[in-house]
Design a protein around this motif. Sequence first.
Motif, PDB file in Angstrom:
ATOM      1  N   PRO A 111       1.161  -1.528  -0.209  1.00  0.00           N
ATOM      2  CA  PRO A 111      -0.032  -0.116   0.038  1.00  0.00           C
ATOM      3  C   PRO A 111       1.075   1.069  -0.092  1.00  0.00           C
ATOM      4  CG  PRO A 111       0.430  -1.223   2.028  1.00  0.00           C
ATOM      5  CD  PRO A 111       0.959  -1.687   1.116  1.00  0.00           C
ATOM      6  N   VAL A 112       0.535   1.917  -0.902  1.00  0.00           N
ATOM      7  CA  VAL A 112       1.334   3.142  -0.686  1.00  0.00           C
ATOM      8  C   VAL A 112      -0.022   4.793  -1.164  1.00  0.00           C
ATOM      9  CG1 VAL A 112       2.916   4.691  -2.900  1.00  0.00           C
ATOM     10  CG2 VAL A 112       3.381   2.376  -2.706  1.00  0.00           C
ATOM     11  N   THR A 113       0.835   5.586  -0.189  1.00  0.00           N
ATOM     12  CA  THR A 113      -0.212   6.683   0.011  1.00  0.00           C
ATOM     13  C   THR A 113       0.542   7.874  -0.596  1.00  0.00           C
ATOM     14  OG1 THR A 113      -1.052   5.983   2.096  1.00  0.00           O
ATOM     15  CG2 THR A 113      -1.282   8.092   1.537  1.00  0.00           C
ATOM     16  N   LEU A 114      -0.205   8.534  -1.994  1.00  0.00           N
ATOM     17  CA  LEU A 114      -0.066   9.373  -2.668  1.00  0.00           C
ATOM     18  C   LEU A 114      -0.239  10.345  -2.086  1.00  0.00           C
ATOM     19  CD1 LEU A 114       1.365  11.135  -5.103  1.00  0.00           C
ATOM     20  CD2 LEU A 114      -0.886  10.748  -6.342  1.00  0.00           C
ATOM     21  N   GLN A 138      -2.916   0.189  -4.170  1.00  0.00           N
ATOM     22  CA  GLN A 138      -1.521  -1.291  -4.099  1.00  0.00           C
ATOM     23  C   GLN A 138      -0.737  -0.999  -5.443  1.00  0.00           C
ATOM     24  OE1 GLN A 138      -2.609  -1.633  -0.457  1.00  0.00           O
ATOM     25  NE2 GLN A 138      -1.839  -3.849  -1.753  1.00  0.00           N
ATOM     26  N   LEU A 139       0.890  -0.943  -5.262  1.00  0.00           N
ATOM     27  CA  LEU A 139       2.021  -0.875  -5.962  1.00  0.00           C
ATOM     28  C   LEU A 139       2.791  -1.147  -6.183  1.00  0.00           C
ATOM     29  CD1 LEU A 139       1.955   3.090  -5.952  1.00  0.00           C
ATOM     30  CD2 LEU A 139       1.891   1.977  -8.465  1.00  0.00           C
ATOM     31  N   THR A 140       3.902  -1.740  -6.829  1.00  0.00           N
ATOM     32  CA  THR A 140       4.712  -3.035  -6.657  1.00  0.00           C
ATOM     33  C   THR A 140       6.005  -1.359  -6.884  1.00  0.00           C
ATOM     34  OG1 THR A 140       4.156  -4.348  -8.110  1.00  0.00           O
ATOM     35  CG2 THR A 140       6.303  -4.559  -8.111  1.00  0.00           C
ATOM     36  N   GLU A 141       7.403  -1.902  -5.743  1.00  0.00           N
ATOM     37  CA  GLU A 141       7.808  -0.365  -5.364  1.00  0.00           C
ATOM     38  C   GLU A 141       9.217  -0.140  -6.566  1.00  0.00           C
ATOM     39  OE1 GLU A 141       9.025  -0.162  -1.573  1.00  0.00           O
ATOM     40  OE2 GLU A 141       6.822   0.415  -0.778  1.00  0.00           O
ATOM     41  N   VAL A 142       8.752   0.083  -7.590  1.00  0.00           N
ATOM     42  CA  VAL A 142       9.558   0.062  -8.478  1.00  0.00           C
ATOM     43  C   VAL A 142       9.442   1.261  -9.670  1.00  0.00           C
ATOM     44  CG1 VAL A 142      10.762  -2.515  -8.393  1.00  0.00           C
ATOM     45  CG2 VAL A 142       8.679  -1.436 -10.312  1.00  0.00           C
ATOM     46  N   ASP A 143      10.120   2.207  -9.899  1.00  0.00           N
ATOM     47  CA  ASP A 143       9.820   3.115 -10.766  1.00  0.00           C
ATOM     48  C   ASP A 143       8.601   4.216 -10.363  1.00  0.00           C
ATOM     49  OD1 ASP A 143      11.706   2.561 -13.011  1.00  0.00           O
ATOM     50  OD2 ASP A 143      10.404   0.179 -13.190  1.00  0.00           O
ATOM     51  N   LEU A 144       8.097   3.778  -9.256  1.00  0.00           N
ATOM     52  CA  LEU A 144       7.564   5.307  -8.849  1.00  0.00           C
ATOM     53  C   LEU A 144       8.049   6.610  -9.131  1.00  0.00           C
ATOM     54  CD1 LEU A 144       7.676   3.542  -5.021  1.00  0.00           C
ATOM     55  CD2 LEU A 144       5.903   3.480  -6.916  1.00  0.00           C
ATOM     56  N   GLN A 145       8.721   7.426  -9.449  1.00  0.00           N
ATOM     57  CA  GLN A 145       8.532   8.840  -9.751  1.00  0.00           C
ATOM     58  C   GLN A 145       7.776   8.835 -10.595  1.00  0.00           C
ATOM     59  OE1 GLN A 145      11.765  11.176  -9.911  1.00  0.00           O
ATOM     60  NE2 GLN A 145      12.062  11.595  -7.462  1.00  0.00           N
ATOM     61  N   ASP A 146       8.012   7.110 -11.981  1.00  0.00           N
ATOM     62  CA  ASP A 146       7.615   7.540 -13.064  1.00  0.00           C
ATOM     63  C   ASP A 146       5.524   6.931 -13.145  1.00  0.00           C
ATOM     64  OD1 ASP A 146       9.422   7.713 -14.712  1.00  0.00           O
ATOM     65  OD2 ASP A 146       9.780   5.331 -14.825  1.00  0.00           O
ATOM     66  N   TRP A 147       5.431   6.211 -11.937  1.00  0.00           N
ATOM     67  CA  TRP A 147       3.831   6.700 -11.639  1.00  0.00           C
ATOM     68  C   TRP A 147       3.515   7.659 -10.968  1.00  0.00           C
ATOM     69  CZ3 TRP A 147       0.961   6.921  -6.628  1.00  0.00           C
ATOM     70  CH2 TRP A 147       0.582   6.900  -7.119  1.00  0.00           C
ATOM     71  N   ALA A 148       4.498   7.884 -10.440  1.00  0.00           N
ATOM     72  CA  ALA A 148       4.387   8.850  -9.355  1.00  0.00           C
ATOM     73  C   ALA A 148       3.342  10.383 -10.862  1.00  0.00           C
ATOM     74  CB  ALA A 148       4.198  10.188  -8.404  1.00  0.00           C
ATOM     75  N   PHE A 163      10.210  10.171  -2.656  1.00  0.00           N
ATOM     76  CA  PHE A 163       9.321   8.606  -1.794  1.00  0.00           C
ATOM     77  C   PHE A 163      10.030   7.868  -0.247  1.00  0.00           C
ATOM     78  CE2 PHE A 163       9.944   3.847  -1.455  1.00  0.00           C
ATOM     79  CZ  PHE A 163       8.365   3.796  -1.365  1.00  0.00           C
ATOM     80  N   ASP A 164       8.614   7.783   0.605  1.00  0.00           N
ATOM     81  CA  ASP A 164       9.415   7.433   2.032  1.00  0.00           C
ATOM     82  C   ASP A 164       9.639   5.719   1.963  1.00  0.00           C
ATOM     83  OD1 ASP A 164       9.736   7.077   4.381  1.00  0.00           O
ATOM     84  OD2 ASP A 164       8.589   8.403   5.808  1.00  0.00           O
ATOM     85  N   PRO A 165      10.332   5.041   1.766  1.00  0.00           N
ATOM     86  CA  PRO A 165      10.378   3.392   1.828  1.00  0.00           C
ATOM     87  C   PRO A 165      10.014   3.003   3.450  1.00  0.00           C
ATOM     88  CG  PRO A 165      12.339   4.622   1.485  1.00  0.00           C
ATOM     89  CD  PRO A 165      11.347   5.657   1.787  1.00  0.00           C
ATOM     90  N   TYR A 166       9.886   3.446   4.162  1.00  0.00           N
ATOM     91  CA  TYR A 166       9.977   2.891   5.189  1.00  0.00           C
ATOM     92  C   TYR A 166       7.813   3.134   5.508  1.00  0.00           C
ATOM     93  CZ  TYR A 166       9.303   2.843  11.098  1.00  0.00           C
ATOM     94  OH  TYR A 166       9.496   2.116  12.066  1.00  0.00           O
ATOM     95  N   ARG A 167       7.438   4.359   5.207  1.00  0.00           N
ATOM     96  CA  ARG A 167       6.204   4.553   5.545  1.00  0.00           C
ATOM     97  C   ARG A 167       5.032   4.027   4.075  1.00  0.00           C
ATOM     98  NH1 ARG A 167       8.280   8.699   8.415  1.00  0.00           N
ATOM     99  NH2 ARG A 167       7.962   8.379  10.614  1.00  0.00           N
ATOM    100  N   GLY A 168       5.800   4.178   3.036  1.00  0.00           N
ATOM    101  CA  GLY A 168       5.086   3.832   2.178  1.00  0.00           C
ATOM    102  C   GLY A 168       4.506   4.595   1.581  1.00  0.00           C
TER     103      GLY A 168
END
Length: 252
Positions: A11-14, A25-35, A56-61
Amino acid sequence: MLYKSCPEEYPVTLYLNGKELLTIQLTEVDLQDWATGYLFAEGIIDSVEEIKEIRFDPYRGNIFTEVESERFDMEQFLKRRRILTAGCGRGVTFRSLKEVGQFKKIKSNITVPLSYIREKMKAFAKQTPLYLKTGGMHAAAIIQPDGELIVREDIGRHNAVDKAIGAALKKGLPGPELIMLTTGRISFEMCAKVAKFGIGIAASRTAATNLAVALGMEISIDLIGYCRGQSAVVYTKGQYIWKDTSAAQRAP
């Protein structure tokens, strides 16, 4: 028996301009591209130049984004209805059917033979390491003007498309000169993402839905389904495609 690794989803919160926009729900790769792709597809930005920061804050998602506030009204945007999209990954869109139906007609700058798209789909399948590792991922690819592919993967088909669009935007590629490929079903909201970028051709290994086809017909996007091996189904007018193969069918 051959065991594969599990597909990954988190779970990733934008956050947008300091306020929570959604959790997905995301796979944590290429997150800048997703945003980047998601903000563009939802009409929050019109270009990457409007993005001031993506962190991106990977600890808190969490993904924290800042965009130019002069054009964008955050308060009004948050009053819009959230719509859960169909299928895996369970995406969220703020665009209504009525709004998407008012998009301008697409004017693609390219026409290609159907065999070209089939060959690129084959090449695309070989450039999906997460799928090959897990057997349970979706992917999307942008065919660039030079024929090279931009490939992005995610647990959700919508997310993969957002990532591919975001990567293309960051490279400064013009939508009308591109083609979208996806492993997942082309639904209405996915077709809307393609339309927002000005892409005139989208092809899937599976189907396109009735609403996606209706939108494609209305705003001049060619949709191709079951594009695998020597087969393909053209759902729309085929105005950007040369039908150079007897295996191509037109949807009834």
